[in-house]
Design an enzyme around this catalytic site. Structure first.
Site, PDB file in Angstrom:
ATOM      1  N   ASN A 151       0.809  -1.221   0.000  1.00  0.00           N
ATOM      2  CA  ASN A 151       0.000   0.000   0.000  1.00  0.00           C
ATOM      3  C   ASN A 151       0.843   1.272   0.000  1.00  0.00           C
ATOM      4  O   ASN A 151       0.403   2.301  -0.484  1.00  0.00           O
ATOM      5  CB  ASN A 151      -0.947   0.014   1.210  1.00  0.00           C
ATOM      6  N   GLN A 181      -4.750  -3.857  -2.228  1.00  0.00           N
ATOM      7  CA  GLN A 181      -4.342  -2.792  -3.154  1.00  0.00           C
ATOM      8  C   GLN A 181      -4.319  -3.239  -4.616  1.00  0.00           C
ATOM      9  O   GLN A 181      -4.144  -2.408  -5.495  1.00  0.00           O
ATOM     10  CB  GLN A 181      -2.965  -2.246  -2.754  1.00  0.00           C
ATOM     11  N   SER A 212     -10.936  -5.080   0.085  1.00  0.00           N
ATOM     12  CA  SER A 212     -11.827  -4.107   0.712  1.00  0.00           C
ATOM     13  C   SER A 212     -12.462  -3.234  -0.366  1.00  0.00           C
ATOM     14  O   SER A 212     -11.742  -2.675  -1.206  1.00  0.00           O
ATOM     15  CB  SER A 212     -10.978  -3.243   1.651  1.00  0.00           C
ATOM     16  N   GLY A 213     -13.785  -3.093  -0.311  1.00  0.00           N
ATOM     17  CA  GLY A 213     -14.509  -2.386  -1.378  1.00  0.00           C
ATOM     18  C   GLY A 213     -14.052  -0.956  -1.609  1.00  0.00           C
ATOM     19  O   GLY A 213     -14.004  -0.486  -2.745  1.00  0.00           O
ATOM     20  N   THR A 250     -25.917  -9.661  10.091  1.00  0.00           N
ATOM     21  CA  THR A 250     -26.826  -9.437   8.964  1.00  0.00           C
ATOM     22  C   THR A 250     -26.058  -8.841   7.786  1.00  0.00           C
ATOM     23  O   THR A 250     -25.267  -7.902   7.963  1.00  0.00           O
ATOM     24  CB  THR A 250     -27.960  -8.481   9.397  1.00  0.00           C
ATOM     25  N   CYS A 338      -2.648   5.327   8.055  1.00  0.00           N
ATOM     26  CA  CYS A 338      -2.760   4.954   9.469  1.00  0.00           C
ATOM     27  C   CYS A 338      -1.583   5.468  10.282  1.00  0.00           C
ATOM     28  O   CYS A 338      -1.713   5.675  11.465  1.00  0.00           O
ATOM     29  CB  CYS A 338      -2.819   3.438   9.610  1.00  0.00           C
TER      30      CYS A 338
HETATM   31  N1  PLP Z   1      -4.389  -4.271   3.700  1.00  0.00           N
HETATM   32  C1  PLP Z   1      -3.838  -3.356   2.906  1.00  0.00           C
HETATM   33  C2  PLP Z   1      -2.715  -3.742   1.996  1.00  0.00           C
HETATM   34  C3  PLP Z   1      -4.308  -2.033   2.923  1.00  0.00           C
HETATM   35  O1  PLP Z   1      -3.755  -1.128   2.122  1.00  0.00           O
HETATM   36  C4  PLP Z   1      -5.364  -1.703   3.797  1.00  0.00           C
HETATM   37  C5  PLP Z   1      -5.849  -0.310   3.883  1.00  0.00           C
HETATM   38  O2  PLP Z   1      -5.150   0.620   3.554  1.00  0.00           O
HETATM   39  C6  PLP Z   1      -5.906  -2.712   4.598  1.00  0.00           C
HETATM   40  C7  PLP Z   1      -5.404  -3.988   4.522  1.00  0.00           C
HETATM   41  C8  PLP Z   1      -7.040  -2.445   5.540  1.00  0.00           C
HETATM   42  O3  PLP Z   1      -8.195  -2.147   4.830  1.00  0.00           O
HETATM   43  P1  PLP Z   1      -9.517  -1.733   5.608  1.00  0.00           P
HETATM   44  O4  PLP Z   1      -9.251  -0.386   6.205  1.00  0.00           O
HETATM   45  O5  PLP Z   1     -10.574  -1.711   4.595  1.00  0.00           O
HETATM   46  O6  PLP Z   1      -9.730  -2.728   6.668  1.00  0.00           O
END
Ligand code: PLP
Length: 403
Positions: A151, A181, A212-213, A250, A338
């Site tokens: 990422n 990613q 992740s959407g 749900t 983060c």
């Molecule tokens: N894994 C990777 C490689 C990511 O880049 C991210 C978010 O930046 C995540 C996991 C976590 O995604 P989410 O915030 O949708 O849980």
């Protein structure tokens, strides 16, 4: 002009995705598990979404996909669930550059008595195959969990090959990839029979895949988990028997519909989008290198995502770069979203041994199919000036050091 160059943090929801979701809020709002006829429409929307997503990944059995709330949940499910189902194996392999949604779970596994091998990367963010092969312990390794694309840098790991090597070493070793990613940007096939599309990467040896959407123009709050049939894993969220008893809660019908629509949409223009992004990346990076002295593209020599450029400018401080960029309405990030906000240098760049003088001056620009050439030009117009000004003011700057 606002320039959004932080698509690895999140993407805008596509209008067609929003449109597809709309009926499932106020009209077809039913619980898909309910027995009355209107609820059947919600249930069939979830069924269609799962079938569409399975087709996207070239998978014949839609039941191999679970809907989750995010990639973090999917990753937690895999690591805790695989450990719970296979209690005799106590060793996990991952890398030093994973997202915290894997790294922190691995640290928790260490606290619970597991041994975790954190594979190092080289200066370009690449893994060493010899290290990897040495780390695999037949009869003892429970799980390999390695991301597909990083990422922060966009560096892509050779997952197809790593998964094949794991299975050749010991077919009982489980293989997970966090493809958060890369899904929608790199075509991939999870079929046991291999890809139909010759350009797709062959993930037949991958047992679990997370994404992740909101990284591909669906909303935040919906994720996906591929669980290959026959692979031993325990549920993570326990409660009601939704998702075949494998994930309680749900179903988030509108978001599930939206995620399926986002993948369908991504597939329609995938090749053209990737080509355009790759062309823009090449131009963007060559101009950065030409216009700014003492700068390097992190992972620049590695196989990389076409939408990610992580640039280190020596002798400047990343947070100041972001504030300056924000003055020009340019949204980018230093390290991962983060960790920005803290002055801790990125664990990914540290693992790549980016030198001290550059690690603090790292900026990640990440683009999407909505990024325009005018936005790229705008960044190129203001970024070199920002770096120059910050260097003039910095006690670390080469000029100031020499004076
Ligand atoms: N894994 C990777 C490689 C990511 O880049 C991210 C978010 O930046 C995540 C996991 C976590 O995604 P989410 O915030 O949708 O849980």
């Amino acid at each position: 002009m606002l320039v959004y160059a932080d698509n690895n943090a999140t993407t805008r929801t596509a209008p067609e995705v929003f449109e597809a979701m709309a009926p499932y809020f106020c009209d077809l709002f039913y619980n898909p598990s309910s027995m009355y006829p209107p609820a059947a429409q919600a249930a069939s929307a979830v069924r269609d979404a799962r079938a569409g997503i399975a087709a996207f990944f070239n998978v014949g059995n839609p039941a191999e996909f679970l809907f989750t709330s995010c990639a973090s949940e999917s990753n937690n499910h895999v690591i805790f669930g695989a450990a719970a189902a296979n209690p005799t194996r106590k060793h996990i392999i991952t890398t030093t550059v994973e997202h915290p949604a894997v790294l922190e779970v691995c640290r928790e596994m260490e606290r619970r008595g597991y041994r975790v091998t954190y594979l190092p990367v080289d200066r370009q963010g690449r893994l060493n195959r010899v290290d990897y092969v040495r780390a695999l312990e037949p009869g003892n390794t429970l799980l390999v969990t390695i991301m597909h694309a990083n990422n922060e840098t966009g560096v892509v790991f050779p997952i197809a090959e790593l998964a094949r090597i794991a299975k050749e070493t010991d077919p009982e070793i489980l293989f997970h990839t966090d493809a958060t990613q890369s899904v929608s940007k790199i075509a991939m096939s999870l079929s046991k029979n291999g890809p139909r599309d010759p350009k797709a990467v062959d993930f037949r040896n991958v047992d679990f895949l997370s994404c992740s959407g909101h990284k591909f123009h669906a909303p935040k709050g919906v994720g996906l988990l591929f669980l290959r049939k026959g692979t031993a894993i325990r549920p993570f969220l326990i409660g009601g028997h939704q998702e075949g008893g494998r994930r309680a809660g749900t179903e988030n019908v509108p978001y599930i519909v939206g995620m399926a629509r986002a993948l369908e949409r991504a597939a329609q223009t995938h090749d053209a989008d990737v080509l355009r992004l790759a062309g823009m990346q090449k131009y963007f990076e060559s101009e950065l290198l030409r216009r700014i002295p003492d700068v390097e593209i992190n992972g620049g020599e590695a196989t990389r995502m076409p939408n990610t450029t992580n640039v280190s400018c020596h002798f400047v401080e990343g947070e100041s770069i972001l504030y300056e960029l924000a003055e020009y309405e340019i949204c980018a990030s230093s390290g991962s979203a983060c960790t920005s906000g803290s002055l801790e240098p990125s664990h990914v760049l540290r693992a790549m041994k980016v030198p001290f003088t550059a690690i603090h001056g790292s900026t990640r620009f990440s683009f999407s199919r909505y990024t325009t050439e005018a936005e790229i030009e705008r960044i190129l117009e203001v970024f070199p000036g920002i770096i120059q000004r910050l260097r003039n003011a910095s006690p670390f700057s080469r000029e100031n050091k020499h004076s």
